[in-house]
Design a protein around this motif. Structure first.
Motif, short mmCIF file in Angstrom:
data_model
loop_
_atom_site.label_atom_id
_atom_site.label_comp_id
_atom_site.label_asym_id
_atom_site.label_seq_id
_atom_site.Cartn_x
_atom_site.Cartn_y
_atom_site.Cartn_z
N LEU A 190 -2.45 7.16 4.18
CA LEU A 190 -1.53 6.83 5.25
C LEU A 190 -1.68 5.37 5.68
N GLU A 191 -2.85 4.79 5.39
CA GLU A 191 -3.08 3.38 5.71
C GLU A 191 -2.28 2.46 4.80
N GLY A 192 -1.74 3.01 3.70
CA GLY A 192 -0.94 2.22 2.78
C GLY A 192 -1.47 2.32 1.36
N GLU A 193 -0.76 1.67 0.47
CA GLU A 193 -1.09 1.67 -0.95
C GLU A 193 -2.52 1.21 -1.17
N ALA A 194 -3.20 1.85 -2.13
CA ALA A 194 -4.58 1.47 -2.42
C ALA A 194 -4.94 1.84 -3.86
#
Length: 184
Positions: A12-16
């Motif tokens: 949910l924090e973004g692409e990784a």
């Protein structure tokens, strides 16, 4: 809770990439869920096979290409469904507590040493969480962040991790003082 939900929540924090996700776990999710990098990579493959996440290949010079993972709509739905389920109370399983229970028949100095290690570990985690807290607040007060921060979940879990380690510090100090008085 399965590792799958912790991975989905971390995304949910973004692409990784897998490496970035591992670092993200160390910096935020580790206060409530731990996983080795190998476990994370296996789980990423499973989640991809199930269509809950997808990868974008990033070509790199002088290094193998890497995959950057994001949630899919199905992954969002999986997380939503997970949040609707009742949370099971955690089961406390701690070998240090068993050692304390058996201290009268065991090596009190060794148990005391384990307590000191636990105390230092808790202090170290608390210091890490305090650094993360400063970064998350980004100059705002806690109340400002709780009311208007972009995502409140990471901060709320951080609060739980901080309180857990604060309690660990107080408990270890109290037990060590009690053992010192009892054992001389």
């Amino acid at each position: 809770m399965a590792l799958r939900h912790a991975v989905l929540a971390a995304l949910l924090e973004g692409e990784a990439s897998g490496y970035e996700l591992s670092k993200r776990f160390d910096a935020s999710v580790a206060n409530f869920w731990t996983a080795t990098p190998q476990q994370l990579y296996r789980e990423l493959d499973r989640l991809s096979d199930e269509g809950l996440i997808e990868a974008r290949v990033i070509e790199q010079e002088r290094r193998p290409n890497k995959r950057a993972w994001t949630l899919t709509a199905a992954g969002d739905s999986e997380l939503y469904e997970f949040t609707t389920q009742p949370a099971r109370p955690p089961a406390l399983r701690d070998d240090l507590l068993v050692k304390l229970q058996a201290i009268d028949a065991g090596d009190a100095a060794a148990v005391r040493s384990s307590l000191e290690e636990r105390l230092e570990h808790a202090r170290g985690r608390l210091a890490l969480y305090d650094r993360i807290r400063v970064r998350l607040l980004d100059g705002r007060s806690e109340e400002e962040h709780l009311v208007s921060g972009e995502r409140v979940g990471p901060y709320l879990t951080l609060m739980g991790g901080r309180m857990y380690e604060q309690t660990n510090v107080r408990w270890c100090q109290r037990v060590l003082a009690a053992l010192d008085r009892r054992l001389g």
